[in-house]
Design a protein around this motif. Structure first.
Motif, PDB file in Angstrom:
ATOM      1  N   GLU A   6       0.807  -1.225   0.000  1.00  0.00           N
ATOM      2  CA  GLU A   6       0.000   0.000   0.000  1.00  0.00           C
ATOM      3  C   GLU A   6       0.839   1.273   0.000  1.00  0.00           C
ATOM      4  O   GLU A   6       0.423   2.286  -0.567  1.00  0.00           O
ATOM      5  N   HIS A   7       2.012   1.250   0.623  1.00  0.00           N
ATOM      6  CA  HIS A   7       2.765   2.509   0.748  1.00  0.00           C
ATOM      7  C   HIS A   7       3.110   3.117  -0.600  1.00  0.00           C
ATOM      8  O   HIS A   7       3.185   4.334  -0.750  1.00  0.00           O
ATOM      9  N   VAL A   8       3.283   2.293  -1.616  1.00  0.00           N
ATOM     10  CA  VAL A   8       3.591   2.834  -2.946  1.00  0.00           C
ATOM     11  C   VAL A   8       2.326   3.397  -3.608  1.00  0.00           C
ATOM     12  O   VAL A   8       2.365   4.431  -4.270  1.00  0.00           O
ATOM     13  N   VAL A   9       1.206   2.724  -3.377  1.00  0.00           N
ATOM     14  CA  VAL A   9      -0.074   3.224  -3.899  1.00  0.00           C
ATOM     15  C   VAL A   9      -0.371   4.591  -3.272  1.00  0.00           C
ATOM     16  O   VAL A   9      -0.796   5.529  -3.960  1.00  0.00           O
ATOM     17  N   GLU A  10      -0.120   4.699  -1.970  1.00  0.00           N
ATOM     18  CA  GLU A  10      -0.358   5.956  -1.261  1.00  0.00           C
ATOM     19  C   GLU A  10       0.543   7.066  -1.807  1.00  0.00           C
ATOM     20  O   GLU A  10       0.091   8.195  -2.025  1.00  0.00           O
TER      21      GLU A  10
END
Ligand code: MBD
Ligand code: FE
Length: 284
Positions: free
Chosen positions: A88-92
């Motif tokens: 998720e951190h990359v999507v965020e």
């Protein structure tokens, strides 16, 4: 005789099943997919995987081990946990790249909408003798130009002092350490809670097995989760952290940013701490 389960009886597969159920509710209505992008993204993701297989000369035994592990992630309901921790951190980052206002961070698997409304000032719902250092958290919600926002909403959720989230571990009151603040005309809010403790993600299931076999660790630094929103503004999902936490530099979920660090001071009461954090919301 029936025995009463406590939060310490939490099992990764139970919290996983809950997280999977909540996620399914969230996506039911929403999320039409742009079919033109499916082929490109799926093909490139698969090509990246093929490349890793070639590079490391993956054996059939290893392929079967991966397959068995993925099946278990699904059986344990741990896809929300695994994806939010490792992807998720990359999507965020991609989603929030162009924001001018407060920094976002990942939502993680344990958000539940509809936490009790507290108003502009109050306390998160907690047990009468909730363990942990008392924490007074206050601040102001403004637009990016600094104008206070009347009626901004801050949804807060956090783990307790033992590292458990209500509704994802047994024995906790339904809304323990979850609440919704609403600012007044000055945009300000003030809430009493406890200082969250350093936290290990559930690691007695499939995600934990990967972490163990890889020789990684399961720690996240102590954090509070927030969703801050207001009419005419973009909602920001974020987390706040405490300086000096041993895992600020190696969060398993890669979700720490320097802008999200709090500045704790001794509180004007008892043995607690006080933190201030202001939010600036981008226009919608
Ligand atoms: C958490 O509490 C969390 O914040 C994330 C991102 C993943 C697992 C548990
Ligand atoms: Fe969390």
């Amino acid at each position: 005789m029936t025995s009463q389960l406590s939060e310490h009886d939490a099992r990764a597969a139970d919290s996983g099943a809950n997280a999977t159920r909540h996620f399914a509710q969230k996506v039911q209505a929403a999320n039409a997919v742009d079919t033109a992008r499916v082929s490109a993204i799926a093909a490139e993701a698969l090509a990246a995987l093929h490349q890793v297989i070639r590079k490391h000369q993956l054996s059939y035994a290893e392929y079967d081990a991966v397959k068995a592990w993925m099946i278990r992630v699904g059986q344990d309901g741990e896809w929300p946990l695994f994806l939010d921790v490792f992807v998720e951190h990359v999507v965020e980052q991609v989603a929030n790249e162009s924001r001018q206002g407060s920094k976002g961070s990942i939502e993680g698997p344990y958000y539940i909408p509809g936490a009790p409304v507290i108003g502009a000032t109050g306390a998160l719902p907690m047990r009468p003798a909730e363990e942990g250092t008392p924490l007074l958290f206050h601040g102001q919600v403004t637009g990016v130009s600094g104008d206070p926002i009347d009626g901004a909403t801050l949804e807060l959720w956090q783990a307790d002092n033992a590292g458990f989230y209500s509704q994802f571990a047994p024995g906790l009151p339904e809304w323990n350490l979850r609440g919704t603040l609403v600012t007044g005309a000055d945009g300000r809010f003030s809430v009493r809670t406890i200082r969250p403790a350093p936290y290990q993600i559930p690691h007695d299931g499939a995600t934990g097995k990967l972490i163990e076999l890889a020789g990684w660790h399961a720690w996240r630094p102590a954090h509070m989760h927030l969703k801050v929103s207001a009419a005419g503004h973009q909602l920001v999902t974020t987390q706040l952290y405490f300086p000096g936490d041993p895992h600020n530099g190696d969060d398993i979920a890669s979700a720490v940013k320097p802008e999200l660090m709090l500045d704790p001071k001794p509180a004007p009461f008892g043995d607690g701490v006080e933190v201030t954090y202001d939010f600036a919301l981008d226009p919608a």
